[in-house]
Design a protein around this motif. Structure first.
Motif, PDB file in Angstrom:
ATOM      1  N   ALA A  84      -6.607  17.503   2.903  1.00 43.81           N
ATOM      2  CA  ALA A  84      -7.188  18.727   3.463  1.00 43.81           C
ATOM      3  C   ALA A  84      -7.677  18.530   4.895  1.00 43.81           C
ATOM      4  O   ALA A  84      -7.665  19.473   5.699  1.00 43.81           O
ATOM      5  CB  ALA A  84      -8.332  19.201   2.570  1.00 43.81           C
ATOM      6  N   LYS A  85      -8.064  17.325   5.223  1.00 44.12           N
ATOM      7  CA  LYS A  85      -8.558  17.029   6.571  1.00 44.12           C
ATOM      8  C   LYS A  85      -7.433  17.050   7.604  1.00 44.12           C
ATOM      9  O   LYS A  85      -7.697  17.197   8.813  1.00 44.12           O
ATOM     10  CB  LYS A  85      -9.254  15.662   6.557  1.00 44.12           C
ATOM     11  N   GLY A  86      -6.185  16.914   7.165  1.00 40.85           N
ATOM     12  CA  GLY A  86      -5.070  16.878   8.094  1.00 40.85           C
ATOM     13  C   GLY A  86      -4.769  15.467   8.550  1.00 40.85           C
ATOM     14  O   GLY A  86      -5.532  14.528   8.267  1.00 40.85           O
ATOM     15  N   PRO A  87      -3.641  15.250   9.244  1.00 43.59           N
ATOM     16  CA  PRO A  87      -3.243  13.897   9.638  1.00 43.59           C
ATOM     17  C   PRO A  87      -4.322  13.169  10.427  1.00 43.59           C
ATOM     18  O   PRO A  87      -4.806  13.663  11.445  1.00 43.59           O
ATOM     19  CB  PRO A  87      -1.987  14.133  10.488  1.00 43.59           C
ATOM     20  N   HIS A  88      -4.707  12.006   9.933  1.00 44.51           N
ATOM     21  CA  HIS A  88      -5.721  11.198  10.606  1.00 44.51           C
ATOM     22  C   HIS A  88      -5.590   9.761  10.123  1.00 44.51           C
ATOM     23  O   HIS A  88      -4.901   9.471   9.147  1.00 44.51           O
ATOM     24  CB  HIS A  88      -7.130  11.718  10.318  1.00 44.51           C
ATOM     25  N   SER A  89      -6.254   8.874  10.818  1.00 49.26           N
ATOM     26  CA  SER A  89      -6.248   7.453  10.460  1.00 49.26           C
ATOM     27  C   SER A  89      -7.613   6.871  10.790  1.00 49.26           C
ATOM     28  O   SER A  89      -8.148   7.109  11.871  1.00 49.26           O
ATOM     29  CB  SER A  89      -5.159   6.709  11.242  1.00 49.26           C
ATOM     30  N   THR A  90      -8.161   6.111   9.850  1.00 49.21           N
ATOM     31  CA  THR A  90      -9.449   5.473  10.073  1.00 49.21           C
ATOM     32  C   THR A  90      -9.232   4.122  10.758  1.00 49.21           C
ATOM     33  O   THR A  90      -8.420   3.324  10.291  1.00 49.21           O
ATOM     34  CB  THR A  90     -10.185   5.265   8.740  1.00 49.21           C
TER      35      THR A  90
END
Length: 381
Positions: free
Chosen positions: A18-24
């Motif tokens: 739900a947050k959309g494409p991302h990377s920690t």
């Protein structure tokens, strides 16, 4: 096995999507347990059940802080046609859940199915893929392809090599998956190879001298896992930096398939073969088969991509004794090739080793699926 931790992880995965494409980003914390997981082409709850069985999941739905997990690639595509929607969602949630961990805790390696989203399927929207898949389903049924129907199909959809690819091999594609894969490529979260220790490297399908010639790595450095991984990852980074539209290509190392050129080839597709009829197919690169006697000595490669039954067929061993779920190994001194279940013996300096971790995750109970311990260099206990 904790059902609560699995349910928490399923919730974390849905939140990550739900947050959309991302990377920690990496957090630099030490990890006491480092494990490689073979191709996670299975429902997310099964993947999580395997991790929970090995004591890797925390009650909060994330990997425990002292755990590093290396996923060897192929996070999409499995199941029957009636499962497509559920499987498309499940694969995306797995990728999002992994990416939400620190980059040095959940290491994400590319497989051919991951690259298919930005390769063979680069030009599709959800609507055009649905139209192509409906046509592919008519051409490819019950494991057989209607040649006339496929010719008509490829005339309309020339960016894919076969009807089977759209009906089955990459059959769970959605545009949102491509958005995630592209983002994780751009931020260098998806990698070709990961250094796990001296002479120990993890990647999807393995590389030989021919591939490392293309990567520009001198022969004297090919037992150095760090040098090999750096060369392969650098080739990916150069290709991604130059990539603006259309299929992503790594010159000499990876070419997606299409109607004109046939099936995809290269280091994310290739498998070891000693079959006489593959004698020409193992020459040069990119390709779909390699001669295991051309593996670089002094290097242990931990890979996925190929299950036990298939390896036995390609090495001319026959299907007897094939088993899902288990870690396997191949050892060669450049002349002989030995293959068996279990972890490899300590290699000699003149030997090359491949550890196979694709145990057919959907085909065996979670408690029977072995992970590979990168510290003990054996099946995890």
């Amino acid at each position: 096995m904790s059902g609560a931790s699995i349910q928490a992880a399923l919730a974390r995965a849905a939140e990550a999507v739900a947050k959309g494409p991302h990377s920690t980003p990496a957090d630099g914390r030490p990890r006491k347990r480092r494990l490689a997981m073979g191709d996670p082409q299975a429902d997310l709850d099964r993947v999580l059940a395997i991790l929970a069985h090995h004591g890797l999941l925390g009650d909060d739905g994330w990997l425990k802080p002292d755990v590093q997990l290396v996923s060897v690639g192929d996070h999409f595509d499995w199941g029957k046609p009636h499962e497509r929607e559920a499987v498309a969602t499940s694969g995306l949630r797995l990728v999002a859940w992994l990416a939400a961990h620190p980059a040095d805790q959940a290491v994400m390696l590319l497989g051919n199915h991951d690259l298919g989203r930005v390769g063979e399927l680069a030009g599709f929207t959800d609507a055009t893929f649905a139209a192509a898949q409906a046509e592919a389903d008519r051409a490819y049924q019950g494991g057989d392809t209607d040649e006339a129907a496929e010719r008509a199909f490829l005339a309309r959809w020339p960016n894919v090599p076969t009807a089977e690819l759209v009906a089955r091999d990459f059959g769970n594609f959605r545009e949102v998956q491509r958005a995630w894969v592209e983002h994780l490529l751009r931020v260098k979260r998806f990698r070709v190879a990961h250094v796990a220790g001296p002479g120990l490297m993890v990647l999807h399908a393995g590389v030989t001298h021919e591939d490392l010639d293309v990567a520009g790595l001198p022969p004297a450095r090919r037992s150095d896992a760090g040098a090999v991984a750096q060369a392969l990852n650098a080739a990916l980074d150069v290709a991604v930096a130059a990539w603006r539209e259309g299929p992503l290509v790594l010159p000499g190392l990876h070419r997606p398939g299409d109607a004109a050129g046939g099936e995809g080839v290269g280091i994310f597709y290739q498998r070891p073969s000693l079959k006489p009829e593959d004698a020409e197919r193992v020459r040069g690169t990119p390709r779909r088969r390699f001669d295991p006697r051309r593996l670089p000595a002094g290097l242990t490669q931990v890979v996925g991509h190929t299950r036990d039954k298939r390896i036995r067929e390609l090495l001319g061993l026959g299907p007897a004794g094939a088993k899902d779920g288990v870690v396997r190994h191949l050892v060669t001194d450049g002349t002989r090739v030995d293959y068996d279940h279990g972890a490899p013996p300590p290699p000699k300096p003149n030997e090359a080793v491949v550890v196979f971790t694709d145990g057919g995750m959907r085909e065996c109970p979670p408690e029977a699926f072995e992970l590979f311990d990168l510290d003990t260099r054996a099946a995890a206990r």
